[in-house]
Design a protein around this motif. Structure first.
Motif, mmCIF file in Angstrom:
data_model
loop_
_atom_site.group_PDB
_atom_site.id
_atom_site.type_symbol
_atom_site.label_atom_id
_atom_site.label_comp_id
_atom_site.label_asym_id
_atom_site.label_seq_id
_atom_site.Cartn_x
_atom_site.Cartn_y
_atom_site.Cartn_z
ATOM 1 N N LEU A 78 33.532 55.010 2.900
ATOM 2 C CA LEU A 78 32.435 55.979 2.807
ATOM 3 C C LEU A 78 31.214 55.285 2.241
ATOM 4 O O LEU A 78 31.260 54.692 1.161
ATOM 5 C CB LEU A 78 32.852 57.157 1.923
ATOM 6 N N SER A 79 30.130 55.364 3.028
ATOM 7 C CA SER A 79 28.908 54.674 2.621
ATOM 8 C C SER A 79 27.712 55.360 3.264
ATOM 9 O O SER A 79 27.807 55.878 4.392
ATOM 10 C CB SER A 79 28.980 53.215 3.093
ATOM 11 N N THR A 80 26.594 55.304 2.570
ATOM 12 C CA THR A 80 25.351 55.812 3.158
ATOM 13 C C THR A 80 24.965 54.979 4.386
ATOM 14 O O THR A 80 24.158 55.417 5.193
ATOM 15 C CB THR A 80 24.204 55.725 2.134
ATOM 16 N N PHE A 99 35.753 54.535 -1.655
ATOM 17 C CA PHE A 99 34.412 54.847 -2.167
ATOM 18 C C PHE A 99 33.924 53.703 -3.053
ATOM 19 O O PHE A 99 34.709 53.062 -3.754
ATOM 20 C CB PHE A 99 34.449 56.148 -2.976
ATOM 21 N N GLY A 100 32.590 53.529 -3.063
ATOM 22 C CA GLY A 100 32.017 52.402 -3.798
ATOM 23 C C GLY A 100 31.539 52.778 -5.197
ATOM 24 O O GLY A 100 31.585 53.943 -5.611
ATOM 25 N N LYS A 101 31.066 51.766 -5.906
ATOM 26 C CA LYS A 101 30.614 51.994 -7.285
ATOM 27 C C LYS A 101 29.257 52.695 -7.311
ATOM 28 O O LYS A 101 28.484 52.627 -6.336
ATOM 29 C CB LYS A 101 30.569 50.691 -8.070
ATOM 30 N N GLU A 102 29.001 53.347 -8.424
ATOM 31 C CA GLU A 102 27.834 54.225 -8.530
ATOM 32 C C GLU A 102 26.505 53.488 -8.326
ATOM 33 O O GLU A 102 25.609 54.015 -7.669
ATOM 34 C CB GLU A 102 27.824 54.931 -9.890
ATOM 35 N N GLY A 105 27.313 50.816 -4.578
ATOM 36 C CA GLY A 105 28.118 51.162 -3.413
ATOM 37 C C GLY A 105 29.199 50.124 -3.140
ATOM 38 O O GLY A 105 29.558 49.337 -4.013
ATOM 39 N N ILE A 121 28.135 60.781 4.901
ATOM 40 C CA ILE A 121 27.915 62.221 4.788
ATOM 41 C C ILE A 121 26.418 62.428 5.024
ATOM 42 O O ILE A 121 25.594 61.761 4.379
ATOM 43 C CB ILE A 121 28.303 62.715 3.379
ATOM 44 N N MET A 123 22.615 63.449 4.963
ATOM 45 C CA MET A 123 21.687 63.874 3.899
ATOM 46 C C MET A 123 20.286 63.908 4.508
ATOM 47 O O MET A 123 20.032 63.270 5.535
ATOM 48 C CB MET A 123 21.658 62.847 2.751
ATOM 49 N N SER A 129 21.383 58.737 -2.066
ATOM 50 C CA SER A 129 22.842 58.905 -1.987
ATOM 51 C C SER A 129 23.255 60.154 -2.753
ATOM 52 O O SER A 129 22.481 60.701 -3.546
ATOM 53 C CB SER A 129 23.559 57.685 -2.582
ATOM 54 N N LEU A 130 24.504 60.569 -2.507
ATOM 55 C CA LEU A 130 25.109 61.677 -3.259
ATOM 56 C C LEU A 130 25.846 61.116 -4.469
ATOM 57 O O LEU A 130 26.135 59.915 -4.535
ATOM 58 C CB LEU A 130 26.102 62.415 -2.358
ATOM 59 N N THR A 135 31.052 63.189 -3.377
ATOM 60 C CA THR A 135 31.427 62.660 -2.044
ATOM 61 C C THR A 135 32.943 62.681 -1.877
ATOM 62 O O THR A 135 33.446 62.992 -0.799
ATOM 63 C CB THR A 135 30.903 61.224 -1.808
HETATM 64 C C1 LIG Z 1 26.087 56.689 -5.770
HETATM 65 S S1 LIG Z 1 26.768 56.033 -4.359
HETATM 66 C C2 LIG Z 1 26.194 54.363 -4.270
HETATM 67 C C3 LIG Z 1 24.750 54.233 -3.951
HETATM 68 C C4 LIG Z 1 24.402 52.911 -3.321
HETATM 69 N N1 LIG Z 1 23.023 52.649 -3.574
HETATM 70 C C5 LIG Z 1 24.685 52.972 -1.822
HETATM 71 O O1 LIG Z 1 23.754 53.225 -1.056
HETATM 72 O O2 LIG Z 1 25.845 52.796 -1.394
HETATM 73 C C6 LIG Z 1 28.445 55.728 -4.769
HETATM 74 C C7 LIG Z 1 29.393 55.924 -3.613
HETATM 75 O O3 LIG Z 1 29.364 57.286 -3.210
HETATM 76 C C8 LIG Z 1 29.609 57.369 -1.820
HETATM 77 N N2 LIG Z 1 28.467 58.040 -1.182
HETATM 78 C C9 LIG Z 1 27.370 58.555 -1.793
HETATM 79 N N3 LIG Z 1 26.574 59.167 -0.899
HETATM 80 C C10 LIG Z 1 27.191 59.041 0.304
HETATM 81 C C11 LIG Z 1 26.886 59.479 1.624
HETATM 82 N N4 LIG Z 1 25.790 60.173 1.911
HETATM 83 N N5 LIG Z 1 27.753 59.179 2.611
HETATM 84 C C12 LIG Z 1 28.889 58.491 2.358
HETATM 85 N N6 LIG Z 1 29.229 58.056 1.132
HETATM 86 C C13 LIG Z 1 28.400 58.327 0.118
HETATM 87 C C14 LIG Z 1 29.812 55.952 -1.305
HETATM 88 O O4 LIG Z 1 31.189 55.648 -1.273
HETATM 89 C C15 LIG Z 1 29.085 55.129 -2.350
HETATM 90 O O5 LIG Z 1 29.591 53.817 -2.384
#
Ligand SMILES: C[S@@+](CC[C@H](N)C(=O)[O-])C[C@H]1O[C@@H](n2cnc3c(N)ncnc32)[C@H](O)[C@@H]1O
Length: 153
Positions: A78-80, A99-102, A105, A121, A123, A129-130, A135
């Motif tokens: 899961l990634s943006t 899922f990645g780190k806050e 990612g 997901i 947006m 990001s969420l 997520t």
């Molecule tokens: C706060 S986000 C990381 C932000 C980072 N700058 C990035 O763009 O990946 C932490 C994790 O939440 C998940 N995540 C947050 N928003 C997402 C989205 N719109 N679609 C998919 N995964 C999301 C992803 O697994 C991401 O690695």
């Protein structure tokens, strides 16, 4: 039912919230080190409330070690940066949702190597990001919806 994988989570109350979601959904929680907090952290414990003993938590030294432990596993990332939407996957019990780190990612090289298994997901465009714990809840409940919430009330 499903496997939730957090790669190097940093914020204890996110992991605590996710542990609570895992308890509610019968998901196994995989934590890939290094963790950004102690497992004794008070915010981690508080966010997970009294559900910690209802969650199966497995620690891994690194992501490669986890993958090698589950050679038959289906992994979805899961990634943006995913090119397709998370609800386009047909989920099966036992799938691994990664899922990645806050702050950063998932590692770029992991995403590059798994482009066709990386999902996002939707947006609005101005949002970066969420929140991580949100997520996890969104994706695991979509996976459960698809398998019709077995044994849930
Ligand atoms: C706060 S986000 C990381 C932000 C980072 N700058 C990035 O763009 O990946 C932490 C994790 O939440 C998940 N995540 C947050 N928003 C997402 C989205 N719109 N679609 C998919 N995964 C999301 C992803 O697994 C991401 O690695």
């Amino acid at each position: 039912m499903f496997n939730i994988v957090l790669v190097e989570p940093e914020i204890p109350y996110n992991t605590g919230n996710i542990a609570r979601t895992c308890a509610a959904t019968g998901s196994t929680l995989h934590l890939v080190k290094p963790l950004g907090f102690s497992t004794e952290d008070k915010y981690l414990k508080r966010a997970g409330l009294d559900y910690w003993d209802k969650v199966k938590v497995i620690y891994h030294e690194n992501f490669q070690e986890l993958k090698e432990k589950y050679p038959e596993g289906r992994f979805f990332y899961l990634s943006t940066k995913g090119q397709r939407y998370y609800h386009e996957v047909t989920y099966k019990p036992g799938d691994f949702l990664v899922f990645g780190k806050e702050t950063r990612g998932l590692p770029q090289e992991l995403l590059e190597a798994n482009k066709e298994f990386t999902f996002r997901i939707p947006m609005l465009p101005q949002i970066r990001s969420l929140n991580l714990s949100n997520t996890v809840a969104i994706v695991v409940y979509e996976a459960l919806r698809q398998i019709q919430f077995p044994d849930f009330i």
